[in-house]
Design a protein around this motif. Structure first.
Motif, PDB file in Angstrom:
ATOM      1  N   ASP A  18       0.863  -1.174  -0.144  1.00 30.88           N
ATOM      2  CA  ASP A  18       0.029  -0.003  -0.149  1.00 30.88           C
ATOM      3  C   ASP A  18       1.032   1.312   0.158  1.00 30.88           C
ATOM      4  OD1 ASP A  18      -2.579  -1.324   2.272  1.00 30.88           O
ATOM      5  OD2 ASP A  18      -2.368  -1.399   0.015  1.00 30.88           O
ATOM      6  N   THR A  42       4.593   7.529 -10.106  1.00 23.53           N
ATOM      7  CA  THR A  42       3.277   8.075  -9.629  1.00 23.53           C
ATOM      8  C   THR A  42       2.519   8.708 -11.096  1.00 23.53           C
ATOM      9  OG1 THR A  42       4.205   9.056  -7.587  1.00 23.53           O
ATOM     10  CG2 THR A  42       2.488  10.325  -8.662  1.00 23.53           C
ATOM     11  N   TYR A  86       1.073   5.608 -12.465  1.00 26.33           N
ATOM     12  CA  TYR A  86      -0.023   5.285 -11.842  1.00 26.33           C
ATOM     13  C   TYR A  86      -1.321   6.276 -12.052  1.00 26.33           C
ATOM     14  CZ  TYR A  86      -3.268   5.130  -7.651  1.00 26.33           C
ATOM     15  OH  TYR A  86      -4.463   5.034  -6.932  1.00 26.33           O
ATOM     16  N   THR A 133       1.590   2.699  -3.286  1.00 19.67           N
ATOM     17  CA  THR A 133       0.994   3.461  -4.067  1.00 19.67           C
ATOM     18  C   THR A 133       0.830   4.941  -3.809  1.00 19.67           C
ATOM     19  OG1 THR A 133      -0.573   1.341  -3.996  1.00 19.67           O
ATOM     20  CG2 THR A 133      -1.728   3.385  -4.732  1.00 19.67           C
ATOM     21  N   LYS A 155      -5.382   6.012 -13.887  1.00 13.09           N
ATOM     22  CA  LYS A 155      -6.245   6.095 -12.759  1.00 13.09           C
ATOM     23  C   LYS A 155      -7.536   6.937 -13.410  1.00 13.09           C
ATOM     24  CE  LYS A 155      -6.971   8.211  -8.248  1.00 13.09           C
ATOM     25  NZ  LYS A 155      -7.640   6.898  -7.554  1.00 13.09           N
TER      26      LYS A 155
END
Length: 207
Positions: free
Chosen positions: A23, A199, A202, A26, A206
């Protein structure tokens, strides 16, 4: 029986520990990134927001090719126009944009950074014009002073887009990365280049 319970709790602790580590990798909203006040869904992909007069932006430009490689992405650029000095620099940058299909070479952008940041303060207007003319002509482009009326209109349209982005994102500093017109990356919250690239990757995917 006691050993069985001990083994169970060791296993349980290991699972939670691994879960926690996963986690932590993330990116977290409010830390590594934020959602801008007024999203612009029409802005797909990755956009770097910068200024030729910004020292940190110049350092970011030097590693931008590596960020593109790590994220396997094209990165668009938007020049801010916070003040009069930034407006003059933006006009130079956008003069290059309208002549390169919005994709000036990394080498050209570095030359523009050098012109804006390294030119002697006591240069006359004629000397500055000659210097910027040379940069553009050496890159087989028209000088900003030679743009057609249609090209000038394109430049001012880019000015308007820059103003919209700064306002909608409530942007206060650069360099910054805007992802899909919604997510603003907090560059200072990252430990290294790979961390920043993670990041960006990601946020690209998203919803």
């Amino acid at each position: 029986m006691k050993r069985i319970y001990q083994a169970f709790f060791v296993l349980l602790f290991t699972v939670f520990a691994l879960s926690g580590c996963s986690d932590s990798k993330t990116p977290q909203e409010g830390d590594q990134y934020s959602v801008i006040p007024t999203p612009m869904p029409e802005m797909k992909g990755i956009t770097e927001i910068f200024s030729l007069s910004c020292g940190h932006c110049r350092k970011m430009e030097s590693i931008l090719p590596e960020i593109k490689k790590l994220t396997n992405s094209n990165i668009k650029q938007v020049h801010v126009i916070f003040n009069e000095s930034a407006q003059k620099a933006a006009f130079i940058f956008y003069a290059a944009m309208v002549q390169t299909d919005n994709n000036p070479s990394h080498a050209l952008v570095e030359q523009l950074f050098a012109f804006v940041q390294d030119s002697p303060k006591d240069m006359t207007a004629d000397q500055r014009k000659a210097a910027i003319d040379k940069i553009f002509h050496d890159n087989k482009l028209k000088s900003p002073y030679e743009l057609t009326e249609a090209q000038q209109k394109q430049v001012f349209k880019m000015f308007q887009q820059s103003e919209d982005i700064v306002r909608n994102a409530a942007l206060e500093s650069v360099p910054a990365f805007l992802i899909n017109g919604k997510y603003l990356v907090n560059t200072s919250a990252h430990k290294n280049l790979q961390d920043l690239a993670n990041t960006i990757d990601y946020l690209k995917n998203k919803q």
